[in-house]
Design an enzyme around this catalytic site. Structure first.
Site, short mmCIF file in Angstrom:
data_model
loop_
_atom_site.label_atom_id
_atom_site.label_comp_id
_atom_site.label_asym_id
_atom_site.label_seq_id
_atom_site.Cartn_x
_atom_site.Cartn_y
_atom_site.Cartn_z
N HIS A 167 -26.78 35.66 -13.61
CA HIS A 167 -28.20 35.93 -13.89
C HIS A 167 -28.41 36.81 -15.10
O HIS A 167 -29.54 37.00 -15.53
CB HIS A 167 -28.86 36.57 -12.68
CG HIS A 167 -28.44 37.99 -12.48
ND1 HIS A 167 -27.25 38.34 -11.89
CD2 HIS A 167 -29.03 39.16 -12.82
CE1 HIS A 167 -27.13 39.65 -11.86
NE2 HIS A 167 -28.21 40.18 -12.43
C1 UD1 Z 1 -32.96 42.28 -12.39
C2 UD1 Z 1 -32.24 43.51 -12.97
C3 UD1 Z 1 -30.73 43.28 -12.88
C4 UD1 Z 1 -30.32 42.94 -11.45
C5 UD1 Z 1 -31.10 41.70 -11.01
C6 UD1 Z 1 -30.74 41.28 -9.59
C7 UD1 Z 1 -33.38 44.69 -14.82
C8 UD1 Z 1 -33.38 44.94 -16.26
N1 UD1 Z 1 -32.55 43.73 -14.38
O1 UD1 Z 1 -32.70 41.18 -13.23
O2 UD1 Z 1 -30.06 44.47 -13.26
O3 UD1 Z 1 -28.93 42.68 -11.41
O4 UD1 Z 1 -32.51 42.02 -11.07
O5 UD1 Z 1 -31.40 40.09 -9.25
O6 UD1 Z 1 -34.11 45.32 -14.08
N2 UD1 Z 1 -38.10 36.06 -10.93
C9 UD1 Z 1 -38.59 35.28 -9.91
N3 UD1 Z 1 -38.86 35.88 -8.71
C10 UD1 Z 1 -38.70 37.21 -8.51
C11 UD1 Z 1 -38.21 38.00 -9.57
C12 UD1 Z 1 -37.90 37.42 -10.76
O7 UD1 Z 1 -38.76 34.09 -10.06
O8 UD1 Z 1 -38.96 37.66 -7.39
C13 UD1 Z 1 -37.79 35.43 -12.22
C14 UD1 Z 1 -38.92 35.55 -13.19
O9 UD1 Z 1 -38.97 34.40 -13.97
C15 UD1 Z 1 -38.51 36.70 -14.08
C16 UD1 Z 1 -36.99 36.55 -14.09
O10 UD1 Z 1 -36.66 36.05 -12.79
O11 UD1 Z 1 -39.09 36.64 -15.32
C17 UD1 Z 1 -36.27 37.83 -14.33
O12 UD1 Z 1 -36.65 38.81 -13.38
P1 UD1 Z 1 -36.46 40.36 -13.70
O13 UD1 Z 1 -36.83 41.18 -12.54
O14 UD1 Z 1 -37.13 40.70 -14.98
O15 UD1 Z 1 -34.93 40.52 -13.99
P2 UD1 Z 1 -33.65 39.91 -13.25
O16 UD1 Z 1 -33.04 38.92 -14.17
O17 UD1 Z 1 -33.97 39.47 -11.86
#
Ligand code: UD1
Length: 341
Positions: free
Chosen positions: A204
């Site tokens: 991820h």
């Molecule tokens: C985040 C953390 C990472 C952790 C990971 C675990 C930061 C910088 N990164 O990364 O350290 O290892 O979580 O999962 O904080 N999304 C969904 N549903 C959700 C949440 C996210 O669909 O409930 C999708 C969205 O498109 C979003 C993308 O995932 O834009 C990224 O989500 P985000 O929380 O920004 O970062 P992660 O890649 O999940």
């Protein structure tokens, strides 16, 4: 004397690490408010962890519902809302965990409201400022009054950066505290688990999944290694695979799993390929050999122990390492002892 604590969580790894802390706060009869920023909002990335770990049994939850966005948007929304909560709740200390954007936002809002910050999982360093988590770690450590370090090397990192020794406490690893409880519930005895014929893949990190070349190299390697691959896919990765038209045919794609289901899968796997930080530690504890799809790791003890190897995101290298690990000349006795024959 600390009586009122505000514990900040926001993303999947935080929820797991919050569990042993909430239990300890409850034993000490502290008054706790749990601020869930809502960085992770999907049921499969958030709710399932709250339910399985019965987090709401211990505590009142305040959900900020900040959701996704660019790093600046997500972090700033968290800071603004956190400030209001802290002014209302007036805790003696704000406790933040790990290295996600919610960790940084919670620490910044707290210090600017005049409330001291305690950072759990302080001192991890990958020495790669291209990782958003590394920036979060460094900033949070330097504005926290109390730093709970999980390992000896993380304590060293903090001291090398000039953080006074009296602010650092060696606490051990709260992720493993949580894992121990989950293993008890699942009836799993670590390192004495009957392995089954499959590997687990998780990716991820933006570096791996936002770059179509790295994403393709990893997926192609997973298709070619001579073992069935189970892939619980993160929403971000699912979106990128669709956007870059990366074909996942031949890999067993699953939805993201709850903690119990994932640990049970990881424990029985012959191998895990991952870019997660926490899974490197969980794999070591469970005796599952780990290949880390990165060029660096902040979890250096997992490398020293021989349970983890850095393999990057090069298709040929990943395939070669998997085949070398299956051969009798393999250097690491730990990795070799648990790999397929
Ligand atoms: C985040 C953390 C990472 C952790 C990971 C675990 C930061 C910088 N990164 O990364 O350290 O290892 O979580 O999962 O904080 N999304 C969904 N549903 C959700 C949440 C996210 O669909 O409930 C999708 C969205 O498109 C979003 C993308 O995932 O834009 C990224 O989500 P985000 O929380 O920004 O970062 P992660 O890649 O999940």
């Amino acid at each position: 004397m600390v009586e009122r604590v505000c514990l900040v969580v926001g993303a999947r790894p935080n929820f797991v690490k919050a569990y042993p802390l909430l239990r300890a706060f409850s034993e000490e009869e502290m008054e706790v408010s749990l601020v869930n920023t809502g960085q992770h909002y999907d049921a499969e990335l958030c709710e399932v962890f709250f339910d399985e770990l019965r987090i709401r049994d211990f505590v009142r939850e305040i959900n900020l519902k900040v959701g996704s966005g660019s790093h600046a948007e997500q972090t700033s929304r968290c800071i603004i809302q956190m400030e209001r909560v802290l002014q209302r709740e007036k805790p003696d200390v704000t406790v933040v965990i790990g290295d996600v954007n919610s960790t940084l936002a919670g620490a910044l809002a707290s210090i600017k409201t005049g409330i001291p910050v305690a950072h759990v999982e302080a001192g991890y360093r990958s020495f790669d400022l291209g990782m958003p988590e590394e920036v979060n770690r460094i900033l949070v450590d330097h504005i926290s009054q109390l730093l709970f370090s999980p390992t000896e090397s993380s304590t060293m990192n903090l001291m090398i950066e000039g953080i006074p020794e009296d602010r650092i406490r060696f606490s051990g690893n709260v992720l493993i505290d949580s894992l121990v409880s989950v293993c008890e519930n699942l009836g799993i005895t670590p390192k004495n688990i009957d392995k089954e014929d499959y590997a687990v893949l998780t990716i991820h990190r933006p570096k791996n999944v936002d770059d179509p070349n790295r994403l393709r190299e990893i997926v192609d390697a997973a298709k070619e290694i001579p073992i069935r691959v189970v892939f619980p896919i993160h929403p971000r990765t699912r979106e990128r695979c669709a956007e870059f038209r990366v074909d996942l045919e031949g890999i067993e794609v699953r939805y993201p799993m709850g903690y119990m289901e994932f640990i049970s899968l990881l424990a029985r796997a012959k191998l895990v390929l991952t870019d997660s930080g926490g899974i490197q530690e969980e794999a070591l504890f469970l005796g599952t050999p780990c290949l880390t799809l990165r060029e660096n790791t902040e979890r250096i003890e997992t490398l020293i122990s021989g349970g983890n190897l850095l393999v990057g995101a090069n298709r040929e290298r990943i395939i070669r390492v998997v085949s070398e690990l299956s051969s009798p000349e393999t250097v690491s006795p730990f990795i070799h002892s648990t790999l397929p024959s």
